[in-house]
Design a protein around this motif. Structure first.
Motif, PDB file in Angstrom:
ATOM      1  N   LEU A   1      14.662  29.674 -18.026  1.00 54.49           N
ATOM      2  CA  LEU A   1      13.548  29.934 -18.942  1.00 54.49           C
ATOM      3  C   LEU A   1      12.857  31.245 -18.584  1.00 54.49           C
ATOM      4  CD1 LEU A   1      11.637  29.033 -21.215  1.00 54.49           C
ATOM      5  CD2 LEU A   1      10.349  27.765 -19.481  1.00 54.49           C
ATOM      6  N   MET A   2      12.631  31.475 -17.306  1.00 53.98           N
ATOM      7  CA  MET A   2      11.970  32.699 -16.874  1.00 53.98           C
ATOM      8  C   MET A   2      12.823  33.934 -17.158  1.00 53.98           C
ATOM      9  SD  MET A   2       8.969  31.892 -15.811  1.00 53.98           S
ATOM     10  CE  MET A   2       8.977  30.765 -17.185  1.00 53.98           C
ATOM     11  N   LYS A   3      14.129  33.781 -17.196  1.00 57.72           N
ATOM     12  CA  LYS A   3      15.019  34.902 -17.523  1.00 57.72           C
ATOM     13  C   LYS A   3      14.866  35.341 -18.973  1.00 57.72           C
ATOM     14  CE  LYS A   3      18.638  33.741 -14.204  1.00 57.72           C
ATOM     15  NZ  LYS A   3      20.019  33.214 -14.087  1.00 57.72           N
ATOM     16  N   LEU A   4      14.364  34.440 -19.806  1.00 54.73           N
ATOM     17  CA  LEU A   4      14.161  34.815 -21.211  1.00 54.73           C
ATOM     18  C   LEU A   4      13.097  35.903 -21.331  1.00 54.73           C
ATOM     19  CD1 LEU A   4      14.217  31.396 -23.077  1.00 54.73           C
ATOM     20  CD2 LEU A   4      16.044  33.087 -22.891  1.00 54.73           C
ATOM     21  N   GLY A   5      12.131  35.855 -20.436  1.00 59.12           N
ATOM     22  CA  GLY A   5      11.093  36.872 -20.439  1.00 59.12           C
ATOM     23  C   GLY A   5      10.350  36.943 -21.758  1.00 59.12           C
ATOM     24  N   GLU A   6       9.968  38.134 -22.119  1.00 60.57           N
ATOM     25  CA  GLU A   6       9.194  38.350 -23.348  1.00 60.57           C
ATOM     26  C   GLU A   6       9.991  39.203 -24.329  1.00 60.57           C
ATOM     27  OE1 GLU A   6       5.445  39.879 -21.941  1.00 60.57           O
ATOM     28  OE2 GLU A   6       4.765  37.879 -21.414  1.00 60.57           O
ATOM     29  N   TRP A   7      11.285  38.934 -24.437  1.00 59.03           N
ATOM     30  CA  TRP A   7      12.176  39.689 -25.315  1.00 59.03           C
ATOM     31  C   TRP A   7      11.775  39.593 -26.781  1.00 59.03           C
ATOM     32  CZ3 TRP A   7      14.388  36.706 -29.018  1.00 59.03           C
ATOM     33  CH2 TRP A   7      14.386  35.332 -28.781  1.00 59.03           C
ATOM     34  N   TRP A   8      11.008  38.601 -27.119  1.00 59.26           N
ATOM     35  CA  TRP A   8      10.635  38.343 -28.504  1.00 59.26           C
ATOM     36  C   TRP A   8       9.412  39.134 -28.958  1.00 59.26           C
ATOM     37  CZ3 TRP A   8       5.756  36.616 -28.059  1.00 59.26           C
ATOM     38  CH2 TRP A   8       5.394  36.031 -26.840  1.00 59.26           C
ATOM     39  N   ILE A   9       8.669  39.752 -28.030  1.00 62.18           N
ATOM     40  CA  ILE A   9       7.444  40.468 -28.397  1.00 62.18           C
ATOM     41  C   ILE A   9       7.780  41.585 -29.383  1.00 62.18           C
ATOM     42  CG2 ILE A   9       5.605  41.990 -27.530  1.00 62.18           C
ATOM     43  CD1 ILE A   9       5.391  40.203 -25.126  1.00 62.18           C
ATOM     44  N   GLY A  10       7.027  41.592 -30.470  1.00 58.28           N
ATOM     45  CA  GLY A  10       7.260  42.563 -31.534  1.00 58.28           C
ATOM     46  C   GLY A  10       8.277  42.089 -32.556  1.00 58.28           C
ATOM     47  N   ARG A  11       8.922  40.956 -32.273  1.00 61.25           N
ATOM     48  CA  ARG A  11       9.932  40.398 -33.174  1.00 61.25           C
ATOM     49  C   ARG A  11       9.583  38.956 -33.545  1.00 61.25           C
ATOM     50  NH1 ARG A  11      15.338  40.611 -30.051  1.00 61.25           N
ATOM     51  NH2 ARG A  11      16.011  39.665 -31.980  1.00 61.25           N
ATOM     52  N   GLU A  12       8.330  38.585 -33.452  1.00 65.28           N
ATOM     53  CA  GLU A  12       7.919  37.203 -33.662  1.00 65.28           C
ATOM     54  C   GLU A  12       8.381  36.650 -35.007  1.00 65.28           C
ATOM     55  OE1 GLU A  12       4.950  38.959 -30.766  1.00 65.28           O
ATOM     56  OE2 GLU A  12       5.887  39.626 -32.618  1.00 65.28           O
ATOM     57  N   ASP A  13       8.147  37.399 -36.085  1.00 64.02           N
ATOM     58  CA  ASP A  13       8.535  36.908 -37.416  1.00 64.02           C
ATOM     59  C   ASP A  13      10.053  36.753 -37.518  1.00 64.02           C
ATOM     60  OD1 ASP A  13       5.946  36.759 -38.239  1.00 64.02           O
ATOM     61  OD2 ASP A  13       5.984  38.630 -39.396  1.00 64.02           O
ATOM     62  N   GLU A  14      10.774  37.706 -36.995  1.00 64.84           N
ATOM     63  CA  GLU A  14      12.242  37.652 -37.046  1.00 64.84           C
ATOM     64  C   GLU A  14      12.785  36.475 -36.246  1.00 64.84           C
ATOM     65  OE1 GLU A  14      15.976  40.105 -35.103  1.00 64.84           O
ATOM     66  OE2 GLU A  14      14.060  41.113 -35.272  1.00 64.84           O
ATOM     67  N   VAL A  15      12.230  36.273 -35.080  1.00 62.51           N
ATOM     68  CA  VAL A  15      12.760  35.269 -34.158  1.00 62.51           C
ATOM     69  C   VAL A  15      12.260  33.857 -34.490  1.00 62.51           C
ATOM     70  CG1 VAL A  15      12.806  34.544 -31.741  1.00 62.51           C
ATOM     71  CG2 VAL A  15      13.058  36.952 -32.324  1.00 62.51           C
ATOM     72  N   PHE A  16      10.960  33.734 -34.713  1.00 61.34           N
ATOM     73  CA  PHE A  16      10.374  32.419 -34.892  1.00 61.34           C
ATOM     74  C   PHE A  16      10.059  32.089 -36.343  1.00 61.34           C
ATOM     75  CE2 PHE A  16       9.016  33.869 -30.625  1.00 61.34           C
ATOM     76  CZ  PHE A  16       9.717  32.954 -29.878  1.00 61.34           C
ATOM     77  N   GLY A  17      10.163  33.045 -37.217  1.00 62.32           N
ATOM     78  CA  GLY A  17       9.814  32.832 -38.618  1.00 62.32           C
ATOM     79  C   GLY A  17       8.326  33.039 -38.813  1.00 62.32           C
ATOM     80  N   SER A  18       7.981  33.472 -39.989  1.00 57.29           N
ATOM     81  CA  SER A  18       6.584  33.714 -40.291  1.00 57.29           C
ATOM     82  C   SER A  18       5.849  32.410 -40.509  1.00 57.29           C
ATOM     83  CB  SER A  18       6.464  34.593 -41.528  1.00 57.29           C
ATOM     84  OG  SER A  18       5.113  34.787 -41.861  1.00 57.29           O
ATOM     85  N   SER A  19       4.689  32.281 -39.933  1.00 58.14           N
ATOM     86  CA  SER A  19       3.893  31.066 -40.124  1.00 58.14           C
ATOM     87  C   SER A  19       2.897  31.229 -41.259  1.00 58.14           C
ATOM     88  CB  SER A  19       3.159  30.713 -38.832  1.00 58.14           C
ATOM     89  OG  SER A  19       2.290  31.759 -38.469  1.00 58.14           O
ATOM     90  N   LEU A  20       2.891  32.376 -41.897  1.00 55.31           N
ATOM     91  CA  LEU A  20       1.968  32.618 -43.010  1.00 55.31           C
ATOM     92  C   LEU A  20       2.611  32.368 -44.341  1.00 55.31           C
ATOM     93  CD1 LEU A  20       0.336  35.905 -41.691  1.00 55.31           C
ATOM     94  CD2 LEU A  20      -0.567  33.595 -41.565  1.00 55.31           C
TER      95      LEU A  20
END
Length: 73
Positions: free
Chosen positions: A54-73
């Motif tokens: 889990l710690m190896k995942l780091g913060e690779w998603w920062i700046g890509r939140e909508d792409e990675v997790f989908g938009s919550s709006l």
């Protein structure tokens, strides 16, 4: 609450195999389900292994939140 089989089906159906955080959730669920059959040492070792991944995942998603997790709006 989902068991590991339900979670695995969800991951497969939602094409989540490419989402490492879902795979970590699956590993945690499987570990939880097998806890009673493991020694305390085995359980802790497996939990530490999952935590390390889990710690190896780091913060690779920062700046890509909508792409990675989908938009919550």
């Amino acid at each position: 609450m989902m068991n590991s089989e339900d979670l695995a089906k969800y991951i497969e159906q939602s094409q989540g195999i490419s989402k490492p955080w879902l795979l970590i959730q699956l590993r945690l669920k499987k570990l939880e389900e097998s806890k009673d059959s493991l020694s305390e040492t085995e359980y802790i070792n497996q939990l530490m292994d999952i935590h390390q991944d889990l710690m190896k995942l780091g913060e690779w998603w920062i700046g890509r939140e909508d792409e990675v997790f989908g938009s919550s709006l």
